[in-house]
Design an enzyme around this catalytic site. Structure first.
Site, PDB file in Angstrom:
ATOM      1  N   ARG A   1      39.751  44.783  51.005  1.00 40.54           N
ATOM      2  CA  ARG A   1      40.477  45.013  49.742  1.00 40.54           C
ATOM      3  C   ARG A   1      41.081  46.405  49.663  1.00 40.54           C
ATOM      4  O   ARG A   1      41.097  47.018  48.592  1.00 40.54           O
ATOM      5  CB  ARG A   1      39.543  44.807  48.526  1.00 40.54           C
ATOM      6  CG  ARG A   1      39.085  43.390  48.314  1.00 40.54           C
ATOM      7  CD  ARG A   1      40.128  42.615  47.510  1.00 40.54           C
ATOM      8  NE  ARG A   1      39.787  41.206  47.464  1.00 40.54           N
ATOM      9  CZ  ARG A   1      39.133  40.626  46.465  1.00 40.54           C
ATOM     10  NH1 ARG A   1      38.782  41.321  45.420  1.00 40.54           N
ATOM     11  NH2 ARG A   1      38.861  39.349  46.511  1.00 40.54           N
TER      12      ARG A   1
ATOM     13  N   ARG B   1      43.767  46.661  43.150  1.00 38.01           N
ATOM     14  CA  ARG B   1      43.978  47.233  41.823  1.00 38.01           C
ATOM     15  C   ARG B   1      43.611  48.710  41.676  1.00 38.01           C
ATOM     16  O   ARG B   1      44.003  49.344  40.704  1.00 38.01           O
ATOM     17  CB  ARG B   1      43.218  46.406  40.782  1.00 38.01           C
ATOM     18  CG  ARG B   1      43.920  45.102  40.463  1.00 38.01           C
ATOM     19  CD  ARG B   1      43.058  44.209  39.613  1.00 38.01           C
ATOM     20  NE  ARG B   1      41.876  43.798  40.374  1.00 38.01           N
ATOM     21  CZ  ARG B   1      40.859  43.108  39.893  1.00 38.01           C
ATOM     22  NH1 ARG B   1      40.837  42.770  38.619  1.00 38.01           N
ATOM     23  NH2 ARG B   1      39.852  42.771  40.655  1.00 38.01           N
TER      24      ARG B   1
ATOM     25  N   ARG C   1      52.357  44.554  41.422  1.00 32.91           N
ATOM     26  CA  ARG C   1      51.694  43.384  40.852  1.00 32.91           C
ATOM     27  C   ARG C   1      52.327  43.001  39.512  1.00 32.91           C
ATOM     28  O   ARG C   1      52.520  41.818  39.227  1.00 32.91           O
ATOM     29  CB  ARG C   1      50.204  43.715  40.685  1.00 32.91           C
ATOM     30  CG  ARG C   1      49.370  42.719  39.958  1.00 32.91           C
ATOM     31  CD  ARG C   1      48.925  41.593  40.864  1.00 32.91           C
ATOM     32  NE  ARG C   1      47.878  40.828  40.215  1.00 32.91           N
ATOM     33  CZ  ARG C   1      48.066  39.942  39.255  1.00 32.91           C
ATOM     34  NH1 ARG C   1      49.277  39.707  38.792  1.00 32.91           N
ATOM     35  NH2 ARG C   1      47.053  39.292  38.732  1.00 32.91           N
TER      36      ARG C   1
ATOM     37  N   ASP D   1      45.262  35.750  49.998  1.00 32.68           N
ATOM     38  CA  ASP D   1      43.946  35.449  49.438  1.00 32.68           C
ATOM     39  C   ASP D   1      43.344  34.283  50.199  1.00 32.68           C
ATOM     40  O   ASP D   1      44.077  33.464  50.774  1.00 32.68           O
ATOM     41  CB  ASP D   1      44.042  35.110  47.942  1.00 32.68           C
ATOM     42  CG  ASP D   1      42.670  35.231  47.285  1.00 32.68           C
ATOM     43  OD1 ASP D   1      42.271  36.355  46.954  1.00 32.68           O
ATOM     44  OD2 ASP D   1      41.973  34.200  47.158  1.00 32.68           O
TER      45      ASP D   1
ATOM     46  N   TYR E   1      34.231  27.456  46.274  1.00 29.69           N
ATOM     47  CA  TYR E   1      35.230  27.633  45.210  1.00 29.69           C
ATOM     48  C   TYR E   1      35.855  26.290  44.819  1.00 29.69           C
ATOM     49  O   TYR E   1      36.121  26.030  43.647  1.00 29.69           O
ATOM     50  CB  TYR E   1      36.335  28.598  45.646  1.00 29.69           C
ATOM     51  CG  TYR E   1      35.913  30.052  45.580  1.00 29.69           C
ATOM     52  CD1 TYR E   1      35.849  30.724  44.365  1.00 29.69           C
ATOM     53  CD2 TYR E   1      35.551  30.747  46.722  1.00 29.69           C
ATOM     54  CE1 TYR E   1      35.446  32.051  44.296  1.00 29.69           C
ATOM     55  CE2 TYR E   1      35.151  32.079  46.667  1.00 29.69           C
ATOM     56  CZ  TYR E   1      35.102  32.716  45.448  1.00 29.69           C
ATOM     57  OH  TYR E   1      34.699  34.018  45.381  1.00 29.69           O
TER      58      TYR E   1
HETATM   59  O1  1CP Z   1      43.429  44.267  51.074  1.00 36.10           O
HETATM   60  C1  1CP Z   1      42.869  43.230  51.421  1.00 36.10           C
HETATM   61  O2  1CP Z   1      41.670  43.145  51.719  1.00 36.10           O
HETATM   62  C2  1CP Z   1      43.725  41.969  51.587  1.00 36.10           C
HETATM   63  C3  1CP Z   1      43.809  41.123  50.458  1.00 36.10           C
HETATM   64  C4  1CP Z   1      42.672  40.210  50.017  1.00 36.10           C
HETATM   65  C5  1CP Z   1      41.606  39.617  50.721  1.00 36.10           C
HETATM   66  C6  1CP Z   1      41.184  39.846  52.161  1.00 36.10           C
HETATM   67  C7  1CP Z   1      42.607  39.718  48.696  1.00 36.10           C
HETATM   68  C8  1CP Z   1      43.529  40.098  47.601  1.00 36.10           C
HETATM   69  N1  1CP Z   1      41.589  38.787  48.629  1.00 36.10           N
HETATM   70  C9  1CP Z   1      40.957  38.721  49.836  1.00 36.10           C
HETATM   71  C10 1CP Z   1      39.833  37.844  50.233  1.00 36.10           C
HETATM   72  C11 1CP Z   1      39.069  37.149  49.181  1.00 36.10           C
HETATM   73  N2  1CP Z   1      39.531  36.531  48.042  1.00 36.10           N
HETATM   74  C12 1CP Z   1      37.678  36.897  49.258  1.00 36.10           C
HETATM   75  C13 1CP Z   1      36.812  37.303  50.410  1.00 36.10           C
HETATM   76  C14 1CP Z   1      36.343  38.714  50.305  1.00 36.10           C
HETATM   77  C15 1CP Z   1      35.396  39.005  49.155  1.00 36.10           C
HETATM   78  O3  1CP Z   1      34.265  38.485  49.185  1.00 36.10           O
HETATM   79  O4  1CP Z   1      35.810  39.742  48.265  1.00 36.10           O
HETATM   80  C16 1CP Z   1      37.298  36.168  48.116  1.00 36.10           C
HETATM   81  C17 1CP Z   1      35.914  35.698  47.753  1.00 36.10           C
HETATM   82  C18 1CP Z   1      38.480  35.942  47.349  1.00 36.10           C
HETATM   83  C19 1CP Z   1      38.570  35.184  46.077  1.00 36.10           C
HETATM   84  C20 1CP Z   1      39.094  36.059  45.012  1.00 36.10           C
HETATM   85  N3  1CP Z   1      40.415  36.392  44.879  1.00 36.10           N
HETATM   86  C21 1CP Z   1      38.382  36.749  44.024  1.00 36.10           C
HETATM   87  C22 1CP Z   1      36.881  36.796  43.922  1.00 36.10           C
HETATM   88  C23 1CP Z   1      36.312  36.032  42.778  1.00 36.10           C
HETATM   89  C24 1CP Z   1      34.789  36.000  42.861  1.00 36.10           C
HETATM   90  O5  1CP Z   1      34.274  34.920  43.056  1.00 36.10           O
HETATM   91  O6  1CP Z   1      34.161  37.067  42.735  1.00 36.10           O
HETATM   92  C25 1CP Z   1      39.297  37.452  43.242  1.00 36.10           C
HETATM   93  C26 1CP Z   1      39.044  38.287  42.017  1.00 36.10           C
HETATM   94  C27 1CP Z   1      40.577  37.235  43.819  1.00 36.10           C
HETATM   95  C28 1CP Z   1      41.881  37.846  43.401  1.00 36.10           C
HETATM   96  C29 1CP Z   1      42.344  38.925  44.316  1.00 36.10           C
HETATM   97  N4  1CP Z   1      42.588  38.735  45.671  1.00 36.10           N
HETATM   98  C30 1CP Z   1      43.082  39.910  46.215  1.00 36.10           C
HETATM   99  C31 1CP Z   1      43.145  40.876  45.166  1.00 36.10           C
HETATM  100  C32 1CP Z   1      43.654  42.292  45.314  1.00 36.10           C
HETATM  101  C33 1CP Z   1      42.679  40.257  43.987  1.00 36.10           C
HETATM  102  C34 1CP Z   1      42.589  40.914  42.607  1.00 36.10           C
HETATM  103  C35 1CP Z   1      43.469  40.238  41.630  1.00 36.10           C
HETATM  104  C36 1CP Z   1      44.722  40.937  41.166  1.00 36.10           C
HETATM  105  O7  1CP Z   1      45.331  41.813  41.752  1.00 36.10           O
HETATM  106  O8  1CP Z   1      45.126  40.508  40.075  1.00 36.10           O
END
Ligand code: 1CP
Length: 338
Positions: free
Chosen positions: A23, A27, A36, A73, A149
């Site tokens: 990540r 944000r 965004r 994602d 999920y």
């Molecule tokens: O910079 C990076 O790492 C690349 C972008 C990336 C990656 C690798 C994002 C962007 N998401 C992910 C993987 C991801 N997505 C995982 C695996 C890693 C982890 O465990 O965190 C998971 C579980 C998700 C699912 C997901 N997407 C969640 C988690 C929800 C939960 O169950 O806790 C969330 C909040 C998202 C949204 C998301 N994805 C990425 C970002 C920057 C965001 C935040 C949302 C936004 O900007 O509005």
């Protein structure tokens, strides 16, 4: 020009461990929040090649990490299979939950990589713009984590629905896992074709399973994906991240065939560097990146001392949290490279 991340993944020595952060685009960066807000929804950002490429490059420009990870994602795969997926502000992902074998009929493998074409386009754009020593990482979610999920309909506290299915109707659940295994292997292969040099597979919820179920739903599908990529794209390193696997990290390193494993924060690093039969990555507590200062610096030194000159990839034990001051990330990179 050699890329330190690729050198380490070949098992060779480098002076300083390569660093990137899960990540790293997100944000906590004002420039991410700006893009965004222009993109519309979160999925619109994921499927806009120009904007996804731009946010992928933001942390590279700002911090000079050794690797970029494509901005996307894990939930784009269920979406491309035909499931309804939305990201609600302040709420996280919401999916139209699949609850039983009838739900499987709404999913289709046909056209998955066509629907994911914007991801591949973003990858080729990033590949053409990266500094010459920076590696490009593609990724996907592991079948178990995606299934959780898809069946829970979002994040979960107890994983009761997905376990209800896995224990209660394992044959149908295996069909879902096989479908995801196929889709993930194909999605990763296409990312490599587009320019990804390394792939990481996120099994964020590996830690909620008993050890037998972990073997069946995490280790076995992972082994299948690694074997498929070994045939279709030989020599491309695969990093597995079975978050929360505990002692299961040992079996995971031995049996999946991954090149490297990402360690979550709870894994004792001195144990992992001896017991896990793979290159290790991780496991700095993301909270220390919020705290910064002396506690962060001390932990960086400790990690470097524990790994010594073994091949190692510096990273967090989980993703950067939105409260992280970007200055602390800059200091992390500076202190590490000193
Ligand atoms: O910079 C990076 O790492 C690349 C972008 C990336 C990656 C690798 C994002 C962007 N998401 C992910 C993987 C991801 N997505 C995982 C695996 C890693 C982890 O465990 O965190 C998971 C579980 C998700 C699912 C997901 N997407 C969640 C988690 C929800 C939960 O169950 O806790 C969330 C909040 C998202 C949204 C998301 N994805 C990425 C970002 C920057 C965001 C935040 C949302 C936004 O900007 O509005």
């Amino acid at each position: 020009m050699t890329k330190p991340l690729l050198t380490v993944l070949e098992g060779a020595e480098v002076k300083c461990p390569p660093v990137w952060l899960m990540r790293q685009a997100g944000r906590y960066l004002p420039e991410y929040r700006e893009v965004r807000s222009r993109a519309g929804g979160f999925l619109d950002l994921c499927y806009s090649p120009a904007l996804a490429a731009e946010v992928t490059l933001q942390p590279i420009t700002r911090f000079g990490f050794d690797a970029a990870i494509i901005f996307s994602d894990i939930l784009v795969v269920p979406h491309a299979l035909g499931q309804g997926v939305r990201f609600e502000e302040g709420h996280g992902p919401v999916l139209d939950a699949i609850r039983d074998r009838q739900g499987l009929s709404g999913l289709s493998r046909e056209g998955v990589t066509e629907r994911l074409a914007p991801v591949y386009e973003a990858i080729s754009t990033v590949a053409s713009r990266l500094p010459s020593a920076t590696a490009l990482i593609g990724f996907c979610g592991a079948p178990w984590t995606l299934a959780s999920y898809m069946i829970e309909g979002g994040s979960s506290r107890d994983f009761l629905e997905v376990k209800r299915w896995a224990y209660g109707d394992p044959d149908a659940f295996a069909q879902l896992i096989d479908l995801l295994t196929d889709a993930c292997a194909e999605h990763l292969g296409r990312q490599i074709d587009a320019g990804a040099e390394v792939v990481q597979i996120f099994d964020s919820w590996a830690g909620v399973l008993s050890s037998r179920e972990f073997e069946r739903w995490c280790v076995a599908p992972m082994q299948a994906i690694v074997a498929r990529l070994g045939d279709s794209h030989p020599g491309v390193p695969v990093i597995g991240f079975p978050r929360g696997a505990g002692l299961g990290y040992e079996a995971y390193g031995l049996r999946t065939g991954v090149t490297a494993v990402g360690l979550d924060t709870t894994v004792p690093l001195p144990w992992a560097v001896e017991a896990v039969d793979a290159i290790v990555q991780g496991n700095l507590d993301p909270a220390l990146l919020v705290v910064g200062g002396a506690p962060l610096r001390a932990e960086i030194s400790r990690i470097r001392q524990v790994v010594g000159d073994k091949p190692f990839i510096f990273n967090l034990g989980h993703g950067v949290v939105p409260q992280t001051p970007p200055e602390n990330v800059a200091l992390l990179v500076e202190w590490l490279r000193q």
